[in-house]
Design a protein around this motif. Structure first.
Motif, PDB file in Angstrom:
ATOM      1  N   ALA A   1       0.847  -1.198   0.000  1.00 12.99           N
ATOM      2  CA  ALA A   1       0.000   0.000   0.000  1.00 12.99           C
ATOM      3  C   ALA A   1       0.882   1.248   0.000  1.00 12.99           C
ATOM      4  O   ALA A   1       1.467   1.594   1.020  1.00 12.99           O
ATOM      5  CB  ALA A   1      -0.916  -0.011   1.216  1.00 12.99           C
TER       6      ALA A   1
ATOM      7  N   GLY B   1       7.505   2.463   0.176  1.00  9.82           N
ATOM      8  CA  GLY B   1       6.859   1.413  -0.605  1.00  9.82           C
ATOM      9  C   GLY B   1       7.741   0.812  -1.676  1.00  9.82           C
ATOM     10  O   GLY B   1       7.671  -0.407  -1.936  1.00  9.82           O
TER      11      GLY B   1
ATOM     12  N   VAL C   1      -0.928  -7.610   3.528  1.00 14.58           N
ATOM     13  CA  VAL C   1      -0.752  -6.213   3.109  1.00 14.58           C
ATOM     14  C   VAL C   1       0.440  -5.639   3.860  1.00 14.58           C
ATOM     15  O   VAL C   1       0.545  -5.794   5.085  1.00 14.58           O
ATOM     16  CB  VAL C   1      -2.013  -5.365   3.412  1.00 14.58           C
ATOM     17  CG1 VAL C   1      -1.760  -3.895   3.082  1.00 14.58           C
ATOM     18  CG2 VAL C   1      -3.215  -5.881   2.642  1.00 14.58           C
TER      19      VAL C   1
ATOM     20  N   THR D   1       2.038  -1.943   4.391  1.00 12.17           N
ATOM     21  CA  THR D   1       1.696  -0.541   4.128  1.00 12.17           C
ATOM     22  C   THR D   1       2.849   0.399   4.412  1.00 12.17           C
ATOM     23  O   THR D   1       3.690   0.136   5.286  1.00 12.17           O
ATOM     24  CB  THR D   1       0.472  -0.112   4.958  1.00 12.17           C
ATOM     25  OG1 THR D   1       0.154   1.257   4.661  1.00 12.17           O
ATOM     26  CG2 THR D   1       0.735  -0.236   6.451  1.00 12.17           C
ATOM     27  N   THR D   2       2.884   1.505   3.697  1.00 15.08           N
ATOM     28  CA  THR D   2       3.809   2.587   4.006  1.00 15.08           C
ATOM     29  C   THR D   2       3.250   3.355   5.209  1.00 15.08           C
ATOM     30  O   THR D   2       2.042   3.342   5.461  1.00 15.08           O
ATOM     31  CB  THR D   2       3.979   3.519   2.803  1.00 15.08           C
ATOM     32  OG1 THR D   2       2.684   3.936   2.360  1.00 15.08           O
ATOM     33  CG2 THR D   2       4.664   2.802   1.654  1.00 15.08           C
TER      34      THR D   2
ATOM     35  N   TRP E   1      -0.166   5.905   5.401  1.00 17.41           N
ATOM     36  CA  TRP E   1      -1.554   5.510   5.159  1.00 17.41           C
ATOM     37  C   TRP E   1      -2.303   5.375   6.471  1.00 17.41           C
ATOM     38  O   TRP E   1      -1.917   4.597   7.339  1.00 17.41           O
ATOM     39  CB  TRP E   1      -1.593   4.189   4.374  1.00 17.41           C
ATOM     40  CG  TRP E   1      -1.340   4.372   2.910  1.00 17.41           C
ATOM     41  CD1 TRP E   1      -0.366   5.144   2.349  1.00 17.41           C
ATOM     42  CD2 TRP E   1      -2.060   3.784   1.837  1.00 17.41           C
ATOM     43  NE1 TRP E   1      -0.439   5.078   0.984  1.00 17.41           N
ATOM     44  CE2 TRP E   1      -1.469   4.243   0.631  1.00 17.41           C
ATOM     45  CE3 TRP E   1      -3.147   2.909   1.753  1.00 17.41           C
ATOM     46  CZ2 TRP E   1      -1.928   3.862  -0.621  1.00 17.41           C
ATOM     47  CZ3 TRP E   1      -3.597   2.524   0.496  1.00 17.41           C
ATOM     48  CH2 TRP E   1      -3.002   3.001  -0.675  1.00 17.41           C
TER      49      TRP E   1
ATOM     50  N   LYS F   1      -8.437   3.618   6.498  1.00 17.65           N
ATOM     51  CA  LYS F   1      -8.649   3.494   5.053  1.00 17.65           C
ATOM     52  C   LYS F   1      -9.450   2.232   4.722  1.00 17.65           C
ATOM     53  O   LYS F   1      -9.300   1.199   5.364  1.00 17.65           O
ATOM     54  CB  LYS F   1      -7.292   3.457   4.329  1.00 17.65           C
ATOM     55  CG  LYS F   1      -6.617   4.815   4.279  1.00 17.65           C
ATOM     56  CD  LYS F   1      -5.694   4.925   3.094  1.00 17.65           C
ATOM     57  CE  LYS F   1      -5.293   6.372   2.846  1.00 17.65           C
ATOM     58  NZ  LYS F   1      -6.410   7.198   2.400  1.00 17.65           N
TER      59      LYS F   1
ATOM     60  N   PHE G   1      -7.743  -1.248   4.527  1.00 17.32           N
ATOM     61  CA  PHE G   1      -7.433  -1.983   5.757  1.00 17.32           C
ATOM     62  C   PHE G   1      -8.688  -2.614   6.360  1.00 17.32           C
ATOM     63  O   PHE G   1      -8.620  -3.691   6.959  1.00 17.32           O
ATOM     64  CB  PHE G   1      -6.740  -1.056   6.761  1.00 17.32           C
ATOM     65  CG  PHE G   1      -5.488  -0.422   6.230  1.00 17.32           C
ATOM     66  CD1 PHE G   1      -4.588  -1.163   5.472  1.00 17.32           C
ATOM     67  CD2 PHE G   1      -5.210   0.918   6.453  1.00 17.32           C
ATOM     68  CE1 PHE G   1      -3.431  -0.581   4.948  1.00 17.32           C
ATOM     69  CE2 PHE G   1      -4.061   1.499   5.941  1.00 17.32           C
ATOM     70  CZ  PHE G   1      -3.169   0.750   5.190  1.00 17.32           C
TER      71      PHE G   1
ATOM     72  N   VAL H   1      -2.041  -6.954   8.299  1.00 16.25           N
ATOM     73  CA  VAL H   1      -1.440  -5.735   7.760  1.00 16.25           C
ATOM     74  C   VAL H   1      -0.166  -5.444   8.547  1.00 16.25           C
ATOM     75  O   VAL H   1      -0.195  -5.333   9.774  1.00 16.25           O
ATOM     76  CB  VAL H   1      -2.403  -4.531   7.864  1.00 16.25           C
ATOM     77  CG1 VAL H   1      -1.739  -3.268   7.294  1.00 16.25           C
ATOM     78  CG2 VAL H   1      -3.714  -4.817   7.142  1.00 16.25           C
TER      79      VAL H   1
ATOM     80  N   TRP I   1       1.863  -0.247  12.988  1.00 17.53           N
ATOM     81  CA  TRP I   1       1.848  -1.406  12.094  1.00 17.53           C
ATOM     82  C   TRP I   1       2.990  -2.381  12.394  1.00 17.53           C
ATOM     83  O   TRP I   1       3.418  -3.116  11.509  1.00 17.53           O
ATOM     84  CB  TRP I   1       1.944  -0.944  10.635  1.00 17.53           C
ATOM     85  CG  TRP I   1       0.852  -0.043  10.161  1.00 17.53           C
ATOM     86  CD1 TRP I   1       0.984   1.249   9.744  1.00 17.53           C
ATOM     87  CD2 TRP I   1      -0.548  -0.344  10.021  1.00 17.53           C
ATOM     88  NE1 TRP I   1      -0.226   1.769   9.361  1.00 17.53           N
ATOM     89  CE2 TRP I   1      -1.188   0.805   9.519  1.00 17.53           C
ATOM     90  CE3 TRP I   1      -1.322  -1.484  10.279  1.00 17.53           C
ATOM     91  CZ2 TRP I   1      -2.547   0.868   9.261  1.00 17.53           C
ATOM     92  CZ3 TRP I   1      -2.684  -1.436  10.022  1.00 17.53           C
ATOM     93  CH2 TRP I   1      -3.283  -0.285   9.525  1.00 17.53           C
TER      94      TRP I   1
END
Length: 479
Positions: free
Chosen positions: A18, A24, A78, A80-81, A84, A88, A91, A101, A183
């Motif tokens: 993401a 990313g 997933v 993610t950067t 994010w 969202k 997610f 995630v 995360w």
């Protein structure tokens, strides 16, 4: 890179990345190299995103631009950067599908022992302000102790690149943002520090409670020491709530005389009453306040936190002193630009929130303060109340300067305020000239905006450079 662990864990695993950008891109490349089937999704489809997409597609990675909400079919993970937000739709869809995630930090943590390599322990640092300075101070101390180390993480150096690189390290100094910690559920540091807590990024986290909880994740599973700010009770509360390894100690730092299991300051000396024999009675001298550059109060606190983490790793006192002496702060962090007509000009463009600005304002007296920009939802009443007695005058710039002006009117009505209603490239020069007009010999003109810079500048670095250039122009006029 060997094949055993790679093939069993990652070969054919369908992973969605993401976000592109500085986080990313390496994530997507690393996962592809491990044998995963990678799809990168990105909300934007601008020229930069298209160029990055082309780069990834050339490596066999699927890229979907302009749609960051839909979970690609068959996704098993997933990654993610950090930017994010957790609310969202992507997610939510992952949660409904039972898809985990991770952030890039979580991925780096999981891959650090890939192919049987011996991973370096992590000394981790977070907090609202001072993270980068403290992380770099810590790395300087570890280097002075002869250890192979690097300052990594949110500091701008990819953890993935470091943990998967050829170079072997003894220990890593790791800066972590609240985004990254959110995360990173399985991260377990050797020792960690939360420097301070103040409202910031609440639009991302949703509440102060959620923001603090994410910061507190850094203490989970610590093995040796949880370092907290004895003058910020919320950081100590996080230590109490953390689930740590048996024998892990709570270590405080304070600008006052330290108690047992604390580091602090006595008569201009940084002292350790935590990592010494008989800490009830003994203290170990580490360095002098003069060894800290610059010796502003909040920077001395940074040095004590860095020293505590280094001492938790077994570093000798001499290396603490030598490392602090060798350390040079980054640009735009309480950086002395010049003295003009008996007035000092200080660039603290990195003070992008009220907590950082308050720490900066506490280091000088009297002050002509240059402030303003994007407030990020902040209130300025407490900042103005606590700093009012130090202010000779204020020059306001930026899109939401009216919020600071209103706080000044409420709590410091006697302080002269210049409200600069302009956002052109010459605005900073005008601000510096106005500040010079308010200042008297012996004063400090301090640019500590308490706001983000993106209303007028690309980033805080560009804002700081504009300030420094304006001061040089001023100095040339007085030559």
């Amino acid at each position: 890179m060997g094949s055993g662990q790679v093939s069993t864990t990652w070969q054919g695993k369908r992973v969605t990345v993401a976000g592109l950008g500085v986080s990313g891109m390496p994530v997507a490349r690393v996962l592809k190299g491990l044998g995963a089937v990678v799809t990168a999704v990105n909300e934007g489809a601008d020229e930069r995103s298209r160029a990055q997409a082309a780069e990834l597609e050339a490596q066999g990675i699927t890229v979907r631009l302009g749609d960051g909400d839909t979970l690609p079919e068959g996704t098993e993970l997933v990654v993610t950067t950090p930017g994010w937000r957790p609310d969202k739709p992507l997610f939510s869809a992952a949660a409904e599908a039972g898809v985990p995630v991770w952030g890039d930090v979580e991925l780096a943590w999981r891959l650090r022992d890939l192919d049987g390599r011996t991973p370096a322990p992590w000394l981790a640092i977070t907090g609202t302000n001072g993270k980068t300075t403290t992380t770099r101070m810590l790395a300087s101390i570890l280097e002075a102790a002869g250890l192979r180390t690097a300052a990594v993480g949110n500091i701008g150096v990819s953890l993935l690149d470091v943990v998967l690189g050829e170079e072997q390290y003894d220990v890593l100094a790791v800066e972590l943002s609240s985004y990254q910690l959110h995360w990173a559920p399985s991260l377990r540091a050797h020792s960690a520090a939360v420097l301070n807590l103040a409202p910031d990024h609440l639009d991302w986290h949703g509440s102060m409670e959620a923001y603090v909880a994410d910061k507190g994740r850094i203490y989970e599973g610590n093995t040796i020491a949880c370092v907290y700010n004895a003058e910020d009770k919320a950081t100590e509360d996080l230590v109490r709530e953390a689930d740590v390894e048996e024998g892990c100690r709570a270590i405080g730092f304070t600008l006052a005389t330290p108690g047992p299991s604390q580091l602090g300051v006595v008569d201009g000396i940084l002292v350790d009453r935590a990592f010494v024999q008989n800490r009830q009675k003994n203290a170990q001298e580490l360095a002098e306040v003069a060894d800290v550059n610059p010796p502003a109060p909040h920077n001395i606190a940074n040095a004590l936190a860095a020293a505590a983490l280094a001492r938790a790793f077994g570093v000798e006192p001499k290396a603490v002193r030598d490392g602090l002496r060798a350390f040079r702060p980054d640009a735009h962090r309480i950086e002395h630009v010049a003295d003009v007509a008996g007035v000092a000009y200080i660039d603290d463009s990195k003070a992008t929130n009220t907590h950082a600005a308050e720490a900066s304002l506490a280091a000088y007296d009297p002050i002509v303060w240059i402030a303003g920009g994007l407030a990020k939802g902040a209130s300025f009443d407490e900042l103005v109340q606590r700093s009012a007695k130090r202010l000779r005058g204020v020059v306001l710039i930026g899109a939401e300067r009216h919020l600071i002006a209103e706080a000044l009117a409420r709590h410091a009505p006697e302080v002269p305020v210049v409200d600069l209603d302009r956002t052109d490239t010459g605005a900073m020069s005008a601000a510096v000239r106005e500040a010079a007009g308010l200042a008297e010999p012996g004063d400090t003109v301090l640019m500590a905006p308490a706001c983000a810079s993106m209303d007028m500048f690309a980033n805080y670095n560009k804002r700081g450079e504009a300030f420094a250039e304006a001061v040089r122009e001023l100095a040339a006029g007085h030559a």
